[in-house]
Design a protein around this motif. Structure first.
Motif, PDB file in Angstrom:
ATOM      1  N   ASP A 320      50.031  27.341  28.918  1.00  0.00           N
ATOM      2  CA  ASP A 320      49.623  27.730  29.744  1.00  0.00           C
ATOM      3  C   ASP A 320      49.112  29.391  29.964  1.00  0.00           C
ATOM      4  OD1 ASP A 320      48.794  25.155  30.190  1.00  0.00           O
ATOM      5  OD2 ASP A 320      50.984  24.001  31.737  1.00  0.00           O
ATOM      6  N   ILE A 321      48.069  29.420  30.331  1.00  0.00           N
ATOM      7  CA  ILE A 321      46.960  30.976  30.339  1.00  0.00           C
ATOM      8  C   ILE A 321      46.403  31.303  30.878  1.00  0.00           C
ATOM      9  CG2 ILE A 321      45.910  33.015  28.390  1.00  0.00           C
ATOM     10  CD1 ILE A 321      46.785  31.127  26.158  1.00  0.00           C
ATOM     11  N   VAL A 322      46.730  32.256  32.320  1.00  0.00           N
ATOM     12  CA  VAL A 322      45.756  32.585  32.607  1.00  0.00           C
ATOM     13  C   VAL A 322      45.188  34.114  32.664  1.00  0.00           C
ATOM     14  CG1 VAL A 322      45.062  32.756  35.670  1.00  0.00           C
ATOM     15  CG2 VAL A 322      46.680  31.243  34.694  1.00  0.00           C
ATOM     16  N   ARG A 323      43.788  34.413  32.994  1.00  0.00           N
ATOM     17  CA  ARG A 323      43.643  35.701  32.914  1.00  0.00           C
ATOM     18  C   ARG A 323      42.749  36.515  34.180  1.00  0.00           C
ATOM     19  NH1 ARG A 323      39.015  38.934  30.515  1.00  0.00           N
ATOM     20  NH2 ARG A 323      38.237  36.635  29.745  1.00  0.00           N
ATOM     21  N   LYS A 324      43.607  36.704  34.528  1.00  0.00           N
ATOM     22  CA  LYS A 324      41.961  37.959  35.869  1.00  0.00           C
ATOM     23  C   LYS A 324      42.493  38.806  35.706  1.00  0.00           C
ATOM     24  CE  LYS A 324      44.615  34.649  38.856  1.00  0.00           C
ATOM     25  NZ  LYS A 324      45.532  34.380  40.787  1.00  0.00           N
ATOM     26  N   ASP A 325      40.336  39.331  36.144  1.00  0.00           N
ATOM     27  CA  ASP A 325      39.732  40.632  36.143  1.00  0.00           C
ATOM     28  C   ASP A 325      40.679  41.041  37.599  1.00  0.00           C
ATOM     29  OD1 ASP A 325      38.320  40.037  34.040  1.00  0.00           O
ATOM     30  OD2 ASP A 325      36.710  39.406  34.810  1.00  0.00           O
ATOM     31  N   GLU A 326      40.145  42.444  37.227  1.00  0.00           N
ATOM     32  CA  GLU A 326      41.015  43.364  38.712  1.00  0.00           C
ATOM     33  C   GLU A 326      39.886  42.437  39.731  1.00  0.00           C
ATOM     34  OE1 GLU A 326      40.735  47.865  39.660  1.00  0.00           O
ATOM     35  OE2 GLU A 326      38.961  47.262  37.832  1.00  0.00           O
ATOM     36  N   GLY A 327      40.872  42.451  40.892  1.00  0.00           N
ATOM     37  CA  GLY A 327      40.712  42.530  42.425  1.00  0.00           C
ATOM     38  C   GLY A 327      40.384  40.767  42.113  1.00  0.00           C
ATOM     39  N   ASN A 328      41.193  40.551  41.171  1.00  0.00           N
ATOM     40  CA  ASN A 328      40.681  38.634  40.646  1.00  0.00           C
ATOM     41  C   ASN A 328      39.334  38.105  40.979  1.00  0.00           C
ATOM     42  OD1 ASN A 328      43.228  39.157  40.623  1.00  0.00           O
ATOM     43  ND2 ASN A 328      43.849  38.769  42.862  1.00  0.00           N
ATOM     44  N   THR A 329      38.556  39.039  40.710  1.00  0.00           N
ATOM     45  CA  THR A 329      36.969  38.681  40.718  1.00  0.00           C
ATOM     46  C   THR A 329      36.737  37.089  40.383  1.00  0.00           C
ATOM     47  OG1 THR A 329      35.944  40.265  39.317  1.00  0.00           O
ATOM     48  CG2 THR A 329      35.875  40.669  41.820  1.00  0.00           C
ATOM     49  N   ASN A 330      37.528  37.273  38.877  1.00  0.00           N
ATOM     50  CA  ASN A 330      37.101  35.916  38.098  1.00  0.00           C
ATOM     51  C   ASN A 330      38.453  35.627  37.657  1.00  0.00           C
ATOM     52  OD1 ASN A 330      34.462  35.691  37.315  1.00  0.00           O
ATOM     53  ND2 ASN A 330      34.332  37.571  37.225  1.00  0.00           N
ATOM     54  N   THR A 331      38.712  34.516  37.680  1.00  0.00           N
ATOM     55  CA  THR A 331      39.650  33.481  36.985  1.00  0.00           C
ATOM     56  C   THR A 331      39.892  32.637  35.752  1.00  0.00           C
ATOM     57  OG1 THR A 331      41.125  33.441  39.183  1.00  0.00           O
ATOM     58  CG2 THR A 331      41.652  32.096  37.148  1.00  0.00           C
ATOM     59  N   HIS A 332      39.633  32.692  34.988  1.00  0.00           N
ATOM     60  CA  HIS A 332      39.609  32.020  33.322  1.00  0.00           C
ATOM     61  C   HIS A 332      41.051  31.825  33.187  1.00  0.00           C
ATOM     62  CE1 HIS A 332      36.012  35.186  32.849  1.00  0.00           C
ATOM     63  NE2 HIS A 332      37.528  36.058  33.200  1.00  0.00           N
ATOM     64  N   THR A 333      41.426  30.365  32.792  1.00  0.00           N
ATOM     65  CA  THR A 333      42.727  29.803  32.589  1.00  0.00           C
ATOM     66  C   THR A 333      42.317  28.808  31.191  1.00  0.00           C
ATOM     67  OG1 THR A 333      41.308  27.670  33.102  1.00  0.00           O
ATOM     68  CG2 THR A 333      43.209  29.106  34.882  1.00  0.00           C
ATOM     69  N   GLY A 334      43.114  28.774  30.669  1.00  0.00           N
ATOM     70  CA  GLY A 334      43.163  27.823  28.624  1.00  0.00           C
ATOM     71  C   GLY A 334      44.670  27.969  28.837  1.00  0.00           C
ATOM     72  N   ASP A 335      44.219  26.375  27.213  1.00  0.00           N
ATOM     73  CA  ASP A 335      45.602  25.922  27.002  1.00  0.00           C
ATOM     74  C   ASP A 335      45.577  25.669  25.340  1.00  0.00           C
ATOM     75  OD1 ASP A 335      48.410  23.796  27.265  1.00  0.00           O
ATOM     76  OD2 ASP A 335      46.840  22.836  26.539  1.00  0.00           O
TER      77      ASP A 335
END
Length: 414
Positions: A320-335
């Motif tokens: 389970d993968i989570v990628r967040k931009d600086e400031g948590n403006t965008n959250t990207h998830t993947g499996d």
């Protein structure tokens, strides 16, 4: 070291034989005429410049045209490989720019302005991409993306290694005991949250009791013996210019059973369940991987005190993968799922001297992991292709065993 020059309309490059020590600086005459990289074709009032993380993009601002000039470098930070590729107008915000800088992920750009006496902040939807033309920068140049990818590679390699270590430790114990199999009856206690990580089941009580040996004893034939091996690991991989830092926590348990086939041979089968949680960077990106492996292992005693150990197996990995931009403006998830095959082969020779046994060992370890492609969810999501991870290592070592007889007990040192 790079210095912008207003008089020469250029950017001058210096090499420091000792990092950050200005007394060791030597000017690099890239043109052969005592000058630096000429930027007068773009703006003659040289003010400031910046690079992306790997030095393959350079940004230059001048005081005359109030624009940001973009250059690509075919070799990172090498001014002899510069090509001018674009312009970004900032005159609506500042008509007298003095300096330019980026945050570490390239999602924020800052321009120092003399006319407005202010700092202008720009948000970039693509890391280090100032102009709107073309595609976003390659994902490997985004530090958290690189860190997430590195963590998946390291987790896959480590899981194969941990399985090998657990089974070979069992074989070393059996060999030290002259191939006499014995059960390792260990009762493991886990708090609920930790137990759920490993078994993916919810325990009903506040404390879950997990005793795989007892379960195996009920189904194994009498000439088979069961054993367990558990491991907990944690560590950190530091940040680099290309990849974010990684904080790593891992847990795994191996349950196995083996049988003495004859006087000089033992064979067995083992199952390992593991979880690795990697926190990437500082914005909340993470990779949480559950893994399961099935392996067969064995040891043969050969002629003249020689022996052969082996383990071969297959694994399944689910991340389970989570990628967040600086400031948590965008959250990207993947499996992402992966399949793995691995194997290890050890050949050694024993030398005995009383209660002391010395074994010289040569090893070959290899694994092949195939990770599936996937696409993140969220704004500006990244798509990943299939990925193959190959690992092969050869090593030499020495193992020393000695029994120390005490009055009422016996201690074995390995």
């Amino acid at each position: 070291m790079f210095v912008s020059g207003n008089s020469g309309h250029d950017i001058n490059l210096y090499t420091l034989s000792t990092g950050f020590d200005l007394s060791t600086a030597t000017f690099n005459d890239i043109n052969g005429d005592g000058s630096g990289f000429d930027v007068s074709d773009q703006d003659e009032a040289t003010r400031g410049f910046a690079f992306n993380n790997d030095g393959t993009i350079m940004y230059y601002i001048g005081n005359t045209d109030n624009e940001i000039f973009l250059y690509t470098l075919s070799t990172g930070f090498d001014l002899s490989t510069v090509t001018h590729v674009g312009i970004f107008d900032i005159s609506d915000q500042e008509t007298n720019p003095q300096g330019i800088a980026f945050n570490t992920t390239g999602t924020k750009m800052f321009i120092v302005g003399n006319n407005g006496n202010d700092i202008n902040e720009y948000t970039l939807s693509c890391a280090f991409k100032v102009t709107s033309s073309g595609k976003c920068e390659d994902p490997p140049k985004i530090k958290d993306v690189r860190g997430i990818n590195d963590s998946q590679i390291n987790t896959a390699k480590k899981f194969a290694k941990d399985t090998r270590v657990a089974t070979f430790k069992r074989l070393d114990i059996l060999r030290a005991n002259k191939y006499q199999t014995s059960a390792q009856r260990i009762e493991l206690l886990f708090q609920n949250e930790l137990f759920k990580k490993v078994s993916n089941n919810v325990a009903s009580s506040t404390q879950a009791k997990f005793n795989p040996i007892q379960k195996l004893d009920q189904i194994l034939p009498n000439d088979w013996e069961a054993w367990t091996e558990g491991s907990i690991s944690f560590g950190k991989i530091g940040e680099t210019s290309l990849s974010s830092a990684q904080d790593i926590d891992g847990f795994g348990i191996t349950v196995g059973a083996d049988k003495k086939m004859d006087e000089d041979q033992i064979s067995g089968v083992a199952v390992r369940v593991g979880n690795t949680d990697v926190d990437v960077g500082t914005f909340g990106s993470a990779v949480d991987t559950n893994a399961l492996s099935l392996s067969v292992y064995g040891i043969n005693s050969l002629e003249d005190k020689n022996f052969l150990k082996h383990v071969f197996g297959v694994s399944y990995l689910d991340s389970d993968i989570v990628r967040k931009d600086e400031g948590n403006t965008n959250t990207h998830t993947g499996d992402r799922q992966g399949k793995q095959v691995f194997g290890s082969l050890d050949i050694g020779r024993e030398y005995e001297d009383g209660d002391l046994t010395i074994s010289s060992i040569g090893s070959i370890d290899g694994s092949y992991t195939a990770l599936q492609s996937y696409t993140e969810s969220g704004t500006n999501a990244i798509s990943y292709n299939d990925q193959a991870i190959k690992s092969l290592m050869a090593s030499l070592g020495v193992l020393i065993d000695r029994d120390i007889n005490l009055e009422n007990s016996n201690v074995q040192i390995t």
